[in-house]
Design a protein around this motif. Structure first.
Motif, PDB file in Angstrom:
ATOM      1  N   GLN A 104      18.645   7.613 -18.121  1.00  0.00           N
ATOM      2  CA  GLN A 104      19.531   6.688 -18.818  1.00  0.00           C
ATOM      3  C   GLN A 104      18.750   5.758 -19.743  1.00  0.00           C
ATOM      4  O   GLN A 104      17.681   5.265 -19.379  1.00  0.00           O
ATOM      5  CB  GLN A 104      20.337   5.860 -17.806  1.00  0.00           C
ATOM      6  CG  GLN A 104      21.279   6.695 -16.955  1.00  0.00           C
ATOM      7  CD  GLN A 104      22.081   5.851 -15.983  1.00  0.00           C
ATOM      8  OE1 GLN A 104      22.077   4.624 -16.059  1.00  0.00           O
ATOM      9  NE2 GLN A 104      22.761   6.502 -15.065  1.00  0.00           N
ATOM     10  N   THR A 107      18.839   8.862 -11.963  1.00  0.00           N
ATOM     11  CA  THR A 107      19.294   7.918 -12.995  1.00  0.00           C
ATOM     12  C   THR A 107      18.245   7.662 -14.064  1.00  0.00           C
ATOM     13  O   THR A 107      18.503   6.924 -15.015  1.00  0.00           O
ATOM     14  CB  THR A 107      19.670   6.560 -12.362  1.00  0.00           C
ATOM     15  OG1 THR A 107      18.508   5.996 -11.739  1.00  0.00           O
ATOM     16  CG2 THR A 107      20.765   6.732 -11.328  1.00  0.00           C
ATOM     17  N   HIS A 108      17.084   8.282 -13.917  1.00  0.00           N
ATOM     18  CA  HIS A 108      15.956   7.902 -14.769  1.00  0.00           C
ATOM     19  C   HIS A 108      16.162   8.221 -16.246  1.00  0.00           C
ATOM     20  O   HIS A 108      15.537   7.584 -17.103  1.00  0.00           O
ATOM     21  CB  HIS A 108      14.686   8.592 -14.284  1.00  0.00           C
ATOM     22  CG  HIS A 108      13.460   8.120 -14.986  1.00  0.00           C
ATOM     23  ND1 HIS A 108      12.912   6.870 -14.750  1.00  0.00           N
ATOM     24  CD2 HIS A 108      12.691   8.684 -15.943  1.00  0.00           C
ATOM     25  CE1 HIS A 108      11.873   6.696 -15.525  1.00  0.00           C
ATOM     26  NE2 HIS A 108      11.703   7.780 -16.258  1.00  0.00           N
ATOM     27  N   ARG A 137      18.815  -5.173 -20.959  1.00  0.00           N
ATOM     28  CA  ARG A 137      19.234  -4.010 -20.172  1.00  0.00           C
ATOM     29  C   ARG A 137      18.066  -3.071 -19.860  1.00  0.00           C
ATOM     30  O   ARG A 137      18.224  -2.113 -19.111  1.00  0.00           O
ATOM     31  CB  ARG A 137      20.309  -3.224 -20.939  1.00  0.00           C
ATOM     32  CG  ARG A 137      21.547  -4.014 -21.233  1.00  0.00           C
ATOM     33  CD  ARG A 137      22.464  -3.250 -22.172  1.00  0.00           C
ATOM     34  NE  ARG A 137      22.832  -1.934 -21.626  1.00  0.00           N
ATOM     35  CZ  ARG A 137      23.557  -1.044 -22.286  1.00  0.00           C
ATOM     36  NH1 ARG A 137      23.985  -1.310 -23.504  1.00  0.00           N
ATOM     37  NH2 ARG A 137      23.858   0.112 -21.734  1.00  0.00           N
ATOM     38  N   HIS A 161      16.947   2.517 -18.861  1.00  0.00           N
ATOM     39  CA  HIS A 161      17.826   1.583 -18.149  1.00  0.00           C
ATOM     40  C   HIS A 161      17.771   1.843 -16.648  1.00  0.00           C
ATOM     41  O   HIS A 161      17.316   2.895 -16.207  1.00  0.00           O
ATOM     42  CB  HIS A 161      19.274   1.756 -18.619  1.00  0.00           C
ATOM     43  CG  HIS A 161      19.493   1.384 -20.041  1.00  0.00           C
ATOM     44  ND1 HIS A 161      20.678   1.606 -20.704  1.00  0.00           N
ATOM     45  CD2 HIS A 161      18.660   0.791 -20.946  1.00  0.00           C
ATOM     46  CE1 HIS A 161      20.572   1.183 -21.956  1.00  0.00           C
ATOM     47  NE2 HIS A 161      19.364   0.677 -22.119  1.00  0.00           N
ATOM     48  N   GLY A 162      18.285   0.897 -15.887  1.00  0.00           N
ATOM     49  CA  GLY A 162      18.415   1.071 -14.447  1.00  0.00           C
ATOM     50  C   GLY A 162      19.754   0.543 -13.987  1.00  0.00           C
ATOM     51  O   GLY A 162      20.082  -0.622 -14.253  1.00  0.00           O
ATOM     52  N   PRO A 163      20.573   1.369 -13.349  1.00  0.00           N
ATOM     53  CA  PRO A 163      21.872   0.890 -12.877  1.00  0.00           C
ATOM     54  C   PRO A 163      21.697  -0.311 -11.948  1.00  0.00           C
ATOM     55  O   PRO A 163      20.835  -0.309 -11.072  1.00  0.00           O
ATOM     56  CB  PRO A 163      22.426   2.101 -12.123  1.00  0.00           C
ATOM     57  CG  PRO A 163      21.696   3.265 -12.675  1.00  0.00           C
ATOM     58  CD  PRO A 163      20.341   2.777 -13.029  1.00  0.00           C
ATOM     59  N   ASN A 164      22.492  -1.322 -12.174  1.00  0.00           N
ATOM     60  CA  ASN A 164      22.466  -2.533 -11.337  1.00  0.00           C
ATOM     61  C   ASN A 164      21.151  -3.315 -11.446  1.00  0.00           C
ATOM     62  O   ASN A 164      20.881  -4.179 -10.618  1.00  0.00           O
ATOM     63  CB  ASN A 164      22.728  -2.182  -9.865  1.00  0.00           C
ATOM     64  CG  ASN A 164      24.041  -1.451  -9.683  1.00  0.00           C
ATOM     65  OD1 ASN A 164      25.063  -1.823 -10.268  1.00  0.00           O
ATOM     66  ND2 ASN A 164      24.024  -0.386  -8.882  1.00  0.00           N
ATOM     67  N   ARG A 206      14.841  -1.530 -18.369  1.00  0.00           N
ATOM     68  CA  ARG A 206      13.985  -1.566 -17.172  1.00  0.00           C
ATOM     69  C   ARG A 206      12.539  -1.235 -17.543  1.00  0.00           C
ATOM     70  O   ARG A 206      11.601  -1.939 -17.209  1.00  0.00           O
ATOM     71  CB  ARG A 206      14.497  -0.542 -16.158  1.00  0.00           C
ATOM     72  CG  ARG A 206      13.641  -0.414 -14.901  1.00  0.00           C
ATOM     73  CD  ARG A 206      13.833   0.953 -14.252  1.00  0.00           C
ATOM     74  NE  ARG A 206      13.333   2.030 -15.088  1.00  0.00           N
ATOM     75  CZ  ARG A 206      14.091   3.011 -15.574  1.00  0.00           C
ATOM     76  NH1 ARG A 206      15.379   3.063 -15.293  1.00  0.00           N
ATOM     77  NH2 ARG A 206      13.549   3.950 -16.350  1.00  0.00           N
ATOM     78  N   SER A 233      13.790   2.731  -9.846  1.00  0.00           N
ATOM     79  CA  SER A 233      14.648   3.707 -10.489  1.00  0.00           C
ATOM     80  C   SER A 233      14.729   4.894  -9.540  1.00  0.00           C
ATOM     81  O   SER A 233      14.177   4.868  -8.440  1.00  0.00           O
ATOM     82  CB  SER A 233      14.062   4.118 -11.846  1.00  0.00           C
ATOM     83  OG  SER A 233      14.916   5.037 -12.497  1.00  0.00           O
TER      84      SER A 233
END
Length: 438
Positions: A241, A238-239, A290, A258-261, A292, A234
């Motif tokens: 999210q 973005t953390h 979804r 969550h984690g993008p991608n 992480r 992460s």
């Protein structure tokens, strides 16, 4: 700083605390105070369902562990018929400790003082000089070990000291939906990987419960090295999210980062992912695929964490699950129990890698664990200073957050993941117990 009269009674302090939570305030005193600790023993741990053991710790007839609810030491044993019992670890004759080992296998427990002997179910079966000494007055059926209610969910064995408390299912109140993320890794469920680590720390148990109820806010700071070195998939930007979910009126909460991608169920072997899609409901798959990082607490003092950890910077790594219990042993002091949970059906290679990741991150000497305890210990020290007895902490993050109408799971779900909503719910429930209203 608020000032309060020194003569303020504890009952008045509890009432004021309850009122403050609604406006996002919570007193520092709660984290290191003898009177608060004593009240928790009397009104909280005597009423709540508390975690005792995982069934895989006592898989065979005669297996037992010794654990605590509040200041009560219990023997948690599986009898010869497979039923699990929890009994006070105290001889009914003169109060000696019946079982002095932390775990083992025994069909009976014999007191080392006068020799009274009990089955592992708690039934009194042996009294030396029964005929000569008691002259027929003593009835064995009246003097078994003091029993405690037990119930379980997906292998988690809980105990409750209050015979009038609602059943475990009602107590969990829908949080089972989120517990399944940690407990249904495949069709075979999970098991503990070895005995728990446990150690004493000068930290208040509530700080840990709060942190694991979804404190994603501390991660980019306290564990900053993990982001910088690439061991944690992460980034600080973005953390936040994801969702913060709480069960209103129950105290349970979870943060779902969550984690993008980040790939669905990233860090699990493909065969386990296929099994999880069968063991979980479609709604659970939608939420958990979804996710992480999932960090949650079952009120009052049981927590879980699932996250990927990589030994190769930049790689997704391997998912591990840790379960931890914060057993209070005094004001500002606790005994930490920490387990690694692994899927029963997983390969030995995956179990070994998951345990290694857990040990490096959240074992007793784990990197993340040391970060946390350094901070938690300092917070507890500060809470014990006389100048801060009338100081409050702010819990105002997300005060105006509205529930996510599209979230498919139970409870109160808000975004972002970094939010104080879960903590206000936790402290509100805690205060209800201390006020004697539960």
């Amino acid at each position: 700083m608020n000032t309060k009269p020194e003569s303020q009674s504890l009952a008045a302090w509890v009432e004021e605390t309850r009122e403050g939570i609604d406006s996002g305030r919570f007193p520092v005193r709660a984290f290191n105070d003898q009177a608060v600790y004593d009240l928790e023993q009397e009104r909280l741990f005597s009423k709540t369902w508390c975690f005792l053991a995982h069934e895989s710790e006592i898989p065979h007839p005669g297996d037992y562990v010794t654990r605590y609810i509040g200041n009560n030491n219990l023997i948690v044993a599986r009898d010869e018929h497979g039923e699990i019992h929890a009994n006070l670890n105290m001889c009914r004759h003169r109060g000696n400790v019946m079982c002095k080992a932390e775990m083992g296998n025994a069909s009976h427990f014999r007191c080392s003082y006068h020799g009274w002997t009990y089955k592992n179910s708690g039934e009194l079966v042996g009294v030396p000089y029964m005929k000569e000494g008691y002259e027929g007055r003593l009835k064995r059926k009246d003097w078994g070990l003091v029993g405690v209610r037990v119930d379980s969910y997906e292998g988690l064995v809980f105990g409750c000291l209050d015979p009038e408390a609602p059943p475990l299912d009602e107590y969990l109140g829908g949080f089972q939906f989120y517990l399944d993320l940690y407990l249904k890794h495949g069709l075979g469920g999970v098991e503990v990987h070895g005995p728990p680590d446990h150690w004493i720390a000068d930290t208040d148990w509530k700080i840990c419960t709060e942190n694991f109820a979804g404190d994603g806010y501390h991660t980019p700071v306290a564990h900053q090295w993990g982001f910088h070195l690439g061991y944690f998939p992460s980034s600080g930007s973005t953390h936040s999210q994801g969702w913060a979910v709480s069960i209103p009126g129950k105290g349970h909460g979870i943060g779902l980062g969550h984690g993008p991608n980040f790939p669905p169920f990233g860090g699990f072997p493909d065969d386990l992912v296929a099994e999880m899609k069968q063991s979980l409901s479609p709604e659970q798959v939608e939420v958990f695929s979804r996710t992480r990082t999932a960090v949650g607490s079952v009120f009052p003092n049981l927590s879980f964490l699932m996250q990927p950890f990589s030994l190769e910077p930049g790689e997704i790594g391997v998912r591990f699950v840790t379960m931890r219990l914060y057993h209070p042993v005094g004001p500002g002091r606790m005994e930490m129990y920490s387990w690694c949970l692994v899927p029963k059906n997983a390969s030995q290679e995956y179990k070994k890698e998951a345990y290694r990741a857990y040990t490096l991150a959240f074992g007793q000497a784990g990197t993340f664990e040391q970060d946390d305890f350094e901070n938690w210990t300092k917070v507890t020290q500060a809470a014990g200073m006389t100048m801060v007895r009338d100081v409050d902490f702010p819990y105002i993050m997300g005060m105006d957050s509205a529930p996510d109408p599209e979230f498919p799971g139970p409870g109160h779900a808000v975004v972002p993941y970094v939010n104080d909503t879960n903590f206000r719910n936790l402290w509100s429930r805690w205060a209800d117990y201390l006020a004697g209203e539960v």
